[in-house]
Design a protein around this motif. Sequence first.
Motif, PDB file in Angstrom:
ATOM      1  N   SER A  42      -3.429  -3.946  -7.642  1.00  0.00           N
ATOM      2  CA  SER A  42      -3.200  -4.970  -6.626  1.00  0.00           C
ATOM      3  C   SER A  42      -2.614  -4.336  -5.364  1.00  0.00           C
ATOM      4  N   PRO A  89      -0.496  -5.205  -2.011  1.00  0.00           N
ATOM      5  CA  PRO A  89       0.357  -6.265  -1.471  1.00  0.00           C
ATOM      6  C   PRO A  89      -0.153  -6.861  -0.164  1.00  0.00           C
ATOM      7  N   GLN A  90      -0.970  -6.112   0.580  1.00  0.00           N
ATOM      8  CA  GLN A  90      -1.491  -6.591   1.853  1.00  0.00           C
ATOM      9  C   GLN A  90      -2.830  -7.326   1.713  1.00  0.00           C
ATOM     10  N   GLU A  94      -5.683 -10.140   0.111  1.00  0.00           N
ATOM     11  CA  GLU A  94      -5.842 -11.492  -0.420  1.00  0.00           C
ATOM     12  C   GLU A  94      -6.928 -11.468  -1.488  1.00  0.00           C
ATOM     13  N   TYR A 123      -1.456 -10.534  -8.555  1.00  0.00           N
ATOM     14  CA  TYR A 123      -2.455 -10.419  -7.489  1.00  0.00           C
ATOM     15  C   TYR A 123      -2.200 -11.405  -6.355  1.00  0.00           C
ATOM     16  N   ASN A 124      -0.931 -11.489  -5.936  1.00  0.00           N
ATOM     17  CA  ASN A 124      -0.555 -12.163  -4.691  1.00  0.00           C
ATOM     18  C   ASN A 124      -0.939 -13.643  -4.650  1.00  0.00           C
ATOM     19  N   SER A 125      -0.783 -14.330  -5.759  1.00  0.00           N
ATOM     20  CA  SER A 125      -1.058 -15.782  -5.833  1.00  0.00           C
ATOM     21  C   SER A 125      -2.420 -16.144  -5.246  1.00  0.00           C
TER      22      SER A 125
END
Length: 381
Positions: free
Chosen positions: A300, A302-303, A305, A358-360
């Motif tokens: 994943s 962080p930046q 989508e 995975y960042n919602s």
Amino acid sequence: MDIKNLSAEEFISSLYIYNKERKRLTFFDLNAAQLDLLEVLQRSNRVIVPKARQLGISTLIRAYFFWKAYCAEHPRPYAVMSHTRASAEGLNKMDKVFYKNLPPKYRVPLGKLNTRHMVFKESGASMDIYTAGGRGGTRSFAAAAAHLSEFAFYPNQEETIAEVEATVGDGQIIIESTANVPGDKFHRLILDAQEGKNDWVVAFYGWDMKPEYRKKPPNKYRLSSEERKLRDTHDLDVEQLYWRKKKLATLGIEKFRREFPLTVEESFKASTVPYFDLEVLEWIEPIPLGTRAHRPIEKSNPQEEYVMGVDVSAGVGGDFSAVTILSLSTREPVYHFESNTISPSQLGDVIITLTGKYNSPLVLVEANGYGSTTLNQIERS
């Protein structure tokens, strides 16, 4: 002459069968598909037969088992299983036709004959029928060799094949069926066999192997670009292609491909109504991710989508539940989860865990059937 000394082809050719087209008993005149399959059956102990309809495949397998049981010297049970009781009894009726129409001097005595069993008195060899998932199914299954007819329509393919394998051991197992659901056990056995991952031999027979599947076109008939491609790829003639055209007009493309596939791949494409054009999907290359339930492809970011798609099954060993996470920037998969034993509610817990990693992402869950249980579990968490 001792009929038991005949070869398999000679023995089967001496049998009578009920010819549906002529509506009378005729000698078993083996067609090209049946001759080819008979050769495969005599050299392979694990045979899986995806097929088009009305090629006489199940008839040939019944005749082959009748030959084996008739000529047996030991009390070996030869079993046939089908997806419905009516279908199983229809196969049993075929066995009885073989026996009752033998010349009297060749008709060895029977020890038992009823709707579920035929036992040859001298050897004790038997031909027995079972119904998948029903009374008299795999729980009471006993066989030295087995014929699993229309396997793709069994209620629990995983359990059935596991129990049949355990019972038959080194004996012969023959699976034949038209396609039903892409990704089911029938399909996966075929795919693994084609890749050399199991001991099964795939023997596919398409509609082009039946000589009767042809129709004379009008004098001015011209092939379409699709028909010309089929002609060149599969060596079809214009009468076969015109027969196909007329069948398509009656059945539609999806049903035609399911009932009368030209290739193994086509039969499974026809088993569902796709959202995407099938020609486009053929360009997709599969990514080997192993056989684990959790199959990460990329870590994943962080930046980044992401979006998650979820297909839900019952989790009882049949169809698979699947979760795939895609990157919105690359449109490529970064994570895949697959299991046919996880319950719909447990799948909800897996989804919650993955959304945290995975960042919602936006989560899209199939709401039909068991999907509502998964959605409820997500909403409660």
